[in-house]
Design a protein around this motif. Structure first.
Motif, PDB file in Angstrom:
ATOM      1  N   ALA A 212       0.844  -1.208   0.000  1.00 19.51           N
ATOM      2  CA  ALA A 212       0.000   0.000   0.000  1.00 19.51           C
ATOM      3  C   ALA A 212       0.874   1.250   0.000  1.00 19.51           C
ATOM      4  O   ALA A 212       0.580   2.232  -0.697  1.00 19.51           O
ATOM      5  CB  ALA A 212      -0.925  -0.015   1.225  1.00 19.51           C
ATOM      6  N   HIS A 213       1.962   1.204   0.739  1.00 13.60           N
ATOM      7  CA  HIS A 213       2.871   2.347   0.787  1.00 13.60           C
ATOM      8  C   HIS A 213       3.491   2.595  -0.593  1.00 13.60           C
ATOM      9  O   HIS A 213       3.578   3.735  -1.047  1.00 13.60           O
ATOM     10  CB  HIS A 213       3.984   2.084   1.813  1.00 13.60           C
ATOM     11  N   VAL A 214       3.900   1.515  -1.274  1.00 11.33           N
ATOM     12  CA  VAL A 214       4.546   1.673  -2.586  1.00 11.33           C
ATOM     13  C   VAL A 214       3.553   2.248  -3.599  1.00 11.33           C
ATOM     14  O   VAL A 214       3.888   3.124  -4.390  1.00 11.33           O
ATOM     15  CB  VAL A 214       5.117   0.322  -3.089  1.00 11.33           C
ATOM     16  N   VAL A 215       2.320   1.757  -3.549  1.00 10.70           N
ATOM     17  CA  VAL A 215       1.304   2.247  -4.495  1.00 10.70           C
ATOM     18  C   VAL A 215       1.056   3.744  -4.243  1.00 10.70           C
ATOM     19  O   VAL A 215       0.999   4.542  -5.190  1.00 10.70           O
ATOM     20  CB  VAL A 215       0.006   1.415  -4.357  1.00 10.70           C
ATOM     21  N   ALA A 216       0.977   4.122  -2.977  1.00  2.52           N
ATOM     22  CA  ALA A 216       0.772   5.537  -2.653  1.00  2.52           C
ATOM     23  C   ALA A 216       1.977   6.363  -3.104  1.00  2.52           C
ATOM     24  O   ALA A 216       1.826   7.461  -3.654  1.00  2.52           O
ATOM     25  CB  ALA A 216       0.563   5.696  -1.141  1.00  2.52           C
ATOM     26  N   PHE A 217       3.150   5.831  -2.929  1.00  2.00           N
ATOM     27  CA  PHE A 217       4.397   6.498  -3.341  1.00  2.00           C
ATOM     28  C   PHE A 217       4.370   6.751  -4.848  1.00  2.00           C
ATOM     29  O   PHE A 217       4.674   7.845  -5.322  1.00  2.00           O
ATOM     30  CB  PHE A 217       5.575   5.592  -2.951  1.00  2.00           C
ATOM     31  N   ALA A 218       3.987   5.715  -5.619  1.00  2.00           N
ATOM     32  CA  ALA A 218       3.958   5.840  -7.077  1.00  2.00           C
ATOM     33  C   ALA A 218       2.903   6.854  -7.509  1.00  2.00           C
ATOM     34  O   ALA A 218       3.142   7.679  -8.398  1.00  2.00           O
ATOM     35  CB  ALA A 218       3.688   4.476  -7.705  1.00  2.00           C
ATOM     36  N   ASN A 219       1.741   6.822  -6.854  1.00  2.00           N
ATOM     37  CA  ASN A 219       0.672   7.771  -7.206  1.00  2.00           C
ATOM     38  C   ASN A 219       1.109   9.205  -6.925  1.00  2.00           C
ATOM     39  O   ASN A 219       0.831  10.116  -7.704  1.00  2.00           O
ATOM     40  CB  ASN A 219      -0.603   7.459  -6.417  1.00  2.00           C
ATOM     41  N   GLU A 220       1.794   9.368  -5.827  1.00  2.00           N
ATOM     42  CA  GLU A 220       2.269  10.699  -5.425  1.00  2.00           C
ATOM     43  C   GLU A 220       3.226  11.272  -6.459  1.00  2.00           C
ATOM     44  O   GLU A 220       3.208  12.445  -6.781  1.00  2.00           O
ATOM     45  CB  GLU A 220       3.036  10.535  -4.120  1.00  2.00           C
ATOM     46  N   ARG A 221       4.089  10.387  -6.990  1.00  2.00           N
ATOM     47  CA  ARG A 221       5.091  10.842  -7.952  1.00  2.00           C
ATOM     48  C   ARG A 221       4.536  11.009  -9.364  1.00  2.00           C
ATOM     49  O   ARG A 221       5.180  11.585 -10.224  1.00  2.00           O
ATOM     50  CB  ARG A 221       6.263   9.872  -7.991  1.00  2.00           C
ATOM     51  N   GLY A 222       3.366  10.430  -9.599  1.00  2.00           N
ATOM     52  CA  GLY A 222       2.737  10.529 -10.918  1.00  2.00           C
ATOM     53  C   GLY A 222       3.391   9.573 -11.901  1.00  2.00           C
ATOM     54  O   GLY A 222       4.366   8.901 -11.570  1.00  2.00           O
ATOM     55  N   ALA A 223       2.840   9.507 -13.120  1.00  2.00           N
ATOM     56  CA  ALA A 223       3.326   8.528 -14.106  1.00  2.00           C
ATOM     57  C   ALA A 223       4.691   8.894 -14.646  1.00  2.00           C
ATOM     58  O   ALA A 223       5.086  10.026 -14.625  1.00  2.00           O
ATOM     59  CB  ALA A 223       2.326   8.446 -15.241  1.00  2.00           C
TER      60      ALA A 223
END
Ligand code: NAP
Length: 253
Positions: free
Chosen positions: A242-253
């Protein structure tokens, strides 16, 4: 696409790789030391073999444009965890880790806590015993100095001839194990002492539960001192995912 490198060699690392591979915006690479000839199937790309120390890992992180490093290695694999901490710092790549809680002694357990494999071998004493060793095939050498004991050795890969103990039975096995099978094994082999590392996790725990049920004493080897641990540490794979997914979303594509 965000490149995530998982340092693995554990069932949790495979689980994390599988869960993260479901996210199309993540590129997942799972790294193994290369000790096992036939690793279990896994999701994501696989790389195998050492990096060449912390500097080599830092170089890999930069070259492969890794944006997040996950240390999901075994709690006794201290060197790679230390290298991960140093490499992450040197390359400014965020590091998160998965930490398996150690097993805790319960009512009915007959544990003696020892500091190392060498200390476990030393503590066996002089009277011959039948000793179960589920500690990895690379760690048998100290027991060669105690040839009066009979050893039941279980490992994922066959033990090399040069590492074989004089009086021993060798069993191949890869977890997860089941308590009923472990009980049967300990009873049939008439094991009167079990040597285990405090690895934590569920896959290897059934032998500890079986020893408790049969009243078999356990020499429990303590974990090596933890390397400088990352600030972000998870005990549950799903929380890390969950943390990694949130991290990726935060950084954008
Ligand atoms: P270690 O002593 O911490 O590492 C020794 C060296 O092996 C490291 O310096 C590194 O070489 C290489 N290495 C280790 N893990 C690696 C990985 N995931 N990817 C690439 N290179 C890796 O580790 P170990 O105790 O030998 O364990 C080796 C692997 O088996 C670990 O990945 C661990 O998760 C897994 N494992 C270990 C145990 C255990 O009881 N120790 C049990 C189950 C599974 P370079 O310095 O050249 O990069």
């Amino acid at each position: 696409m965000r490149h995530v490198l998982i340092l693995g060699g554990t069932s949790e690392a495979r689980l994390v790789a599988a869960r993260l591979a479901e996210h199309a915006d993540l590129k997942i690479t799972l790294s193994l030391a290369g000790r096992t000839k036939n690793p279990l199937p896994h999701a994501g790309a696989l790389r195998s073999g050492g990096f060449g120390g912390a500097d080599g890992l830092a170089q890999y992180l930069r070259h492969e444009k890794v944006e997040l490093l996950i240390d999901a290695t075994h709690p006794f694999a201290a060197r790679i965890s230390s290298n991960a901490a140093r490499a992450a710092e040197a390359s400014s790549v965020p590091l998160i880790a998965l930490d398996r809680p150690a097993w805790i002694e319960r009512a009915g357990d007959r544990w003696s806590k020892v500091e190392s494999v060498e200390a476990a071998a030393e503590a066996l004493g002089d009277a011959p015993r039948t000793v179960f060793l589920g500690i990895g095939r690379q760690h048998l050498a100290p027991f060669a100095k105690k040839p009066q004991h009979f050893y039941v050795v279980r490992s994922v890969e066959p033990v090399e001839q040069a590492m074989c103990l004089p009086r021993a039975r060798y069993i191949l096995g890869r977890g997860p194990f089941h308590e009923a099978d472990e009980r049967r094994l300990l009873a049939e082999a008439q094991v009167d002492l079990l040597v285990s590392r405090n690895s934590g996790g569920e896959a290897a725990y059934p032998k500890i539960a079986a020893a408790r049920a049969l009243g078999v004493p356990v020499f429990m080897i303590a974990r090596p001192p933890a390397a400088a641990r990352p600030r972000i540490l998870f005990t549950e794979p799903e929380a890390l995912v969950a943390h990694v997914v949130a991290f990726a979303n935060e950084r954008g594509a």
